[in-house]
Design an enzyme around this catalytic site. Structure first.
Site, PDB file in Angstrom:
ATOM      1  N   LEU A  76       0.835  -1.196   0.000  1.00 54.57           N
ATOM      2  CA  LEU A  76       0.000   0.000   0.000  1.00 54.57           C
ATOM      3  C   LEU A  76       0.879   1.258   0.000  1.00 54.57           C
ATOM      4  O   LEU A  76       0.714   2.149  -0.830  1.00 54.57           O
ATOM      5  CB  LEU A  76      -0.896  -0.018   1.247  1.00 54.57           C
ATOM      6  CG  LEU A  76      -1.688   1.265   1.467  1.00 54.57           C
ATOM      7  CD1 LEU A  76      -2.867   1.311   0.515  1.00 54.57           C
ATOM      8  CD2 LEU A  76      -2.171   1.360   2.899  1.00 54.57           C
ATOM      9  N   GLU A 124       1.225  -0.104  10.372  1.00 52.47           N
ATOM     10  CA  GLU A 124      -0.201  -0.448  10.316  1.00 52.47           C
ATOM     11  C   GLU A 124      -1.088   0.580  11.029  1.00 52.47           C
ATOM     12  O   GLU A 124      -2.031   0.233  11.738  1.00 52.47           O
ATOM     13  CB  GLU A 124      -0.428  -1.869  10.829  1.00 52.47           C
ATOM     14  CG  GLU A 124       0.260  -2.858   9.888  1.00 52.47           C
ATOM     15  CD  GLU A 124      -0.021  -4.305  10.148  1.00 52.47           C
ATOM     16  OE1 GLU A 124      -1.170  -4.631  10.425  1.00 52.47           O
ATOM     17  OE2 GLU A 124       0.925  -5.093  10.046  1.00 52.47           O
TER      18      GLU A 124
HETATM   19  C1  LIG Z   1       9.517  -1.564   8.847  1.00 48.22           C
HETATM   20  C2  LIG Z   1       8.283  -1.145   8.129  1.00 48.22           C
HETATM   21  C3  LIG Z   1       7.447  -2.110   7.555  1.00 48.22           C
HETATM   22  C4  LIG Z   1       6.305  -1.714   6.823  1.00 48.22           C
HETATM   23  N1  LIG Z   1       5.558  -2.661   6.156  1.00 48.22           N
HETATM   24  C5  LIG Z   1       4.574  -2.259   5.314  1.00 48.22           C
HETATM   25  C6  LIG Z   1       3.872  -3.197   4.472  1.00 48.22           C
HETATM   26  O1  LIG Z   1       4.105  -4.411   4.521  1.00 48.22           O
HETATM   27  N2  LIG Z   1       2.945  -2.714   3.597  1.00 48.22           N
HETATM   28  C7  LIG Z   1       2.640  -1.390   3.508  1.00 48.22           C
HETATM   29  O2  LIG Z   1       1.819  -1.031   2.686  1.00 48.22           O
HETATM   30  N3  LIG Z   1       3.267  -0.477   4.315  1.00 48.22           N
HETATM   31  C8  LIG Z   1       4.216  -0.879   5.195  1.00 48.22           C
HETATM   32  N4  LIG Z   1       4.869   0.042   5.998  1.00 48.22           N
HETATM   33  C9  LIG Z   1       4.449   1.434   5.971  1.00 48.22           C
HETATM   34  C10 LIG Z   1       3.727   1.886   7.247  1.00 48.22           C
HETATM   35  O3  LIG Z   1       2.432   1.356   7.289  1.00 48.22           O
HETATM   36  C11 LIG Z   1       3.768   3.431   7.287  1.00 48.22           C
HETATM   37  O4  LIG Z   1       5.074   3.764   7.693  1.00 48.22           O
HETATM   38  C12 LIG Z   1       2.756   4.042   8.205  1.00 48.22           C
HETATM   39  O5  LIG Z   1       1.455   3.827   7.731  1.00 48.22           O
HETATM   40  C13 LIG Z   1       2.950   5.552   8.393  1.00 48.22           C
HETATM   41  O6  LIG Z   1       3.198   6.215   7.203  1.00 48.22           O
HETATM   42  P1  LIG Z   1       4.502   7.156   7.060  1.00 48.22           P
HETATM   43  O7  LIG Z   1       5.633   6.386   7.632  1.00 48.22           O
HETATM   44  O8  LIG Z   1       4.609   7.597   5.667  1.00 48.22           O
HETATM   45  O9  LIG Z   1       4.252   8.375   8.023  1.00 48.22           O
HETATM   46  P2  LIG Z   1       3.581   9.802   7.633  1.00 48.22           P
HETATM   47  O10 LIG Z   1       2.251   9.571   7.015  1.00 48.22           O
HETATM   48  O11 LIG Z   1       4.580  10.612   6.882  1.00 48.22           O
HETATM   49  O12 LIG Z   1       3.339  10.447   9.065  1.00 48.22           O
HETATM   50  C14 LIG Z   1       4.331  11.187   9.762  1.00 48.22           C
HETATM   51  C15 LIG Z   1       3.736  11.658  11.068  1.00 48.22           C
HETATM   52  O13 LIG Z   1       2.604  12.515  10.819  1.00 48.22           O
HETATM   53  C16 LIG Z   1       1.467  12.007  11.483  1.00 48.22           C
HETATM   54  N5  LIG Z   1       0.256  12.271  10.702  1.00 48.22           N
HETATM   55  C17 LIG Z   1       0.037  12.056   9.379  1.00 48.22           C
HETATM   56  N6  LIG Z   1      -1.208  12.382   9.040  1.00 48.22           N
HETATM   57  C18 LIG Z   1      -1.818  12.848  10.163  1.00 48.22           C
HETATM   58  C19 LIG Z   1      -3.107  13.340  10.477  1.00 48.22           C
HETATM   59  N7  LIG Z   1      -4.084  13.428   9.547  1.00 48.22           N
HETATM   60  N8  LIG Z   1      -3.346  13.738  11.747  1.00 48.22           N
HETATM   61  C20 LIG Z   1      -2.404  13.641  12.703  1.00 48.22           C
HETATM   62  N9  LIG Z   1      -1.171  13.164  12.479  1.00 48.22           N
HETATM   63  C21 LIG Z   1      -0.877  12.768  11.230  1.00 48.22           C
HETATM   64  C22 LIG Z   1       1.708  10.525  11.625  1.00 48.22           C
HETATM   65  O14 LIG Z   1       0.911   9.963  12.670  1.00 48.22           O
HETATM   66  C23 LIG Z   1       3.199  10.504  11.921  1.00 48.22           C
HETATM   67  O15 LIG Z   1       3.430  10.770  13.279  1.00 48.22           O
HETATM   68  C24 LIG Z   1       5.974  -0.349   6.739  1.00 48.22           C
HETATM   69  C25 LIG Z   1       6.791   0.606   7.361  1.00 48.22           C
HETATM   70  C26 LIG Z   1       7.933   0.237   8.028  1.00 48.22           C
HETATM   71  C27 LIG Z   1       8.824   1.303   8.603  1.00 48.22           C
END
Ligand SMILES: Cc1cc2nc3c(=O)[nH]c(=O)nc-3n(C[C@H](O)[C@H](O)[C@H](O)COP(=O)(O)OP(=O)(O)OC[C@H]3O[C@@H](n4cnc5c(N)ncnc54)[C@H](O)[C@@H]3O)c2cc1C
Length: 395
Positions: free
Chosen positions: A125, A366
């Protein structure tokens, strides 16, 4: 109320504890240091039925219930969260959507390859511009002459690049809705699809023996029938998938928190200062007490959410509560475990230093704590958690 697990649930938990403490825990430090995917451990777990614990037996899974899965996942993660996330991502993210939304043909072709865990399936995703705001997906899929042509990329996709990975389900933009929002759909991509490639694994702070990769799609073609579920329902399916995934990540967090308490208790009894074991100091006792209380609460919250799911009841709010509370419990437990170890806890030779590094991701993957708190808050203030999520998805 009956708090006793069924015999079957106990059997899964005990088997998981035995395998995890015997085969995984002794190797966890080395796996973390070498950052190598533990093929033999995953194969052993597949043989025992863990890698398909909740998946249907007719396709090779173990047919266990969701509570049993969470009990087992806690024990596996207590030994090592790299292995825990490998199991969780395979079952909850990779295979469960195939089992839930797949047609009979799709299940026979794709789920049956993976439901026993000899091969893995991934769920893609997240993208560069689509993290929490998963609706920002840029990857496109165009239907041309009976084939989907997929272009774009994903990032951090768990289990996507191991030698035993069979494929990924990727979310892509398949059109634009009347309101200008993207139409998102889920597409099944076998590993050998031409134009589908994976980049190298990442240098991570935790989960270092698990596999995450960037994915690239360049004019990838898959047959029209590789659409998973309904066209345009990809986002809703993804939200439903994540509810269950959140409960499982919460179990993983409880396992890690328990490992922190295990280590802290042992150290507190062994380490002597001022002529006595530090466990005799009330300051240390209260830390241990707080850890134990919070772990008990987190475990109960997780199991209640899992039980609701098993009984077919709404569990979205409870899933978010479990995820936030358990991941933050684990963070506090890791912090206090290091504190109880003193300087030794700062050394990479101690297990608690590794736990302290590993714990942070539980508040991010997640669904971050922030987004889960929003789901809980909106469900309290105005609407059901399901409606709140649908509305957030439409923002
Ligand atoms: C080791 C690892 C494994 C993963 N495995 C998978 C996988 O198998 N499949 C997959 O699809 N993804 C995977 N992910 C992705 C993971 O689900 C995302 O990292 C997560 O959903 C958060 O997205 P982001 O890291 O881009 O953070 P961002 O969206 O950039 O957020 C940064 C900060 O802003 C905050 N924020 C953002 N929007 C809002 C809002 N509207 N209101 C308040 N706060 C907000 C967040 O809470 C966070 O604190 C993985 C990530 C990692 C690091």
């Amino acid at each position: 109320m009956n708090f006793d697990p069924t015999e079957e649930q106990q059997r899964w938990r005990d088997l998981a504890r035995e395998y995890a403490q015997g085969e995984i825990q002794p190797r966890a430090a080395q796996l973390d240091r070498e950052q190598k995917f533990p093929y033999d451990i995953v194969a052993g777990m597949a043989r025992l039925g863990f890698m398909g614990l909740t998946l249907p037996e007719e396709y090779g899974g173990s047919g266990g219930d969701f509570v049993a899965y969470n009990l087992a996942l806690e024990e596996i993660s207590r030994a090592d969260t790299s292995v825990g996330i490998t199991m969780e991502a395979h079952i909850s993210l990779g295979c469960s959507p195939l089992a839930t939304y797949g047609t009979q043909e799709q299940k026979e072709e794709f789920l049956s390859r993976c439901a026993a865990g000899e091969r893995l399936w991934a769920f893609g995703l997240t993208e560069e511009e689509a993290g929490t705001d998963a609706g920002g997906t840029r990857t496109t899929a165009e239907l041309v002459s009976g084939e989907w042509i997929i272009n774009g990329s994903k990032k951090w996709i768990t289990n996507s690049g191991t030698d035993i990975t069979a494929g990924v389900t990727a979310i892509a933009r398949t059109g634009t809705r009347e309101n200008g929002r993207p139409e998102l759909s889920a597409l099944i991509l076998p590993q050998e699809t031409p134009g589908y490639t994976r980049g190298p694994g990442y240098e991570k702070t935790g989960w270092r023996a698990s596999d995450q990769r960037p994915l690239y799609f360049e004019d990838c073609r898959v047959p029209e029938q590789n659409l998973l579920g309904e066209r345009g329902r990809g986002f809703v399916q993804f939200l439903e998938t994540l509810d269950a995934g959140r409960v499982a990540v919460a179990s993983l967090s409880v396992g890690l928190a328990q490992a922190c308490l295990d280590e802290a208790l042992q150290r507190a009894k062994e380490r002597r200062q001022f002529g006595k074991a530090i466990a005799e100091f009330q300051a240390i006792q209260f830390k241990l007490t707080d850890m134990a209380m919070e772990i008990e609460l987190a475990r109960n919250t997780v199991l209640k959410a899992a039980w609701l799911k098993d009984w077919g009841r709404p569990f979205g709010r409870e899933a978010s509560m479990a995820k936030v509370f358990a991941s933050e419990t684990a963070k506090r437990a890791a912090d206090q475990a290091v504190q109880i170890h003193g300087g030794e806890g700062f050394m990479e030779t101690s297990a608690v230093a590794r736990y302290w590094r590993q714990v942070k991701i539980n508040e991010i993957g997640e669904g971050t704590s922030e987004i889960n708190r929003q789901i809980i808050a909106r469900s309290l203030l105005e609407e059901s958690p399901e409606a709140a999520k649908t509305r957030m998805a439409a923002q």
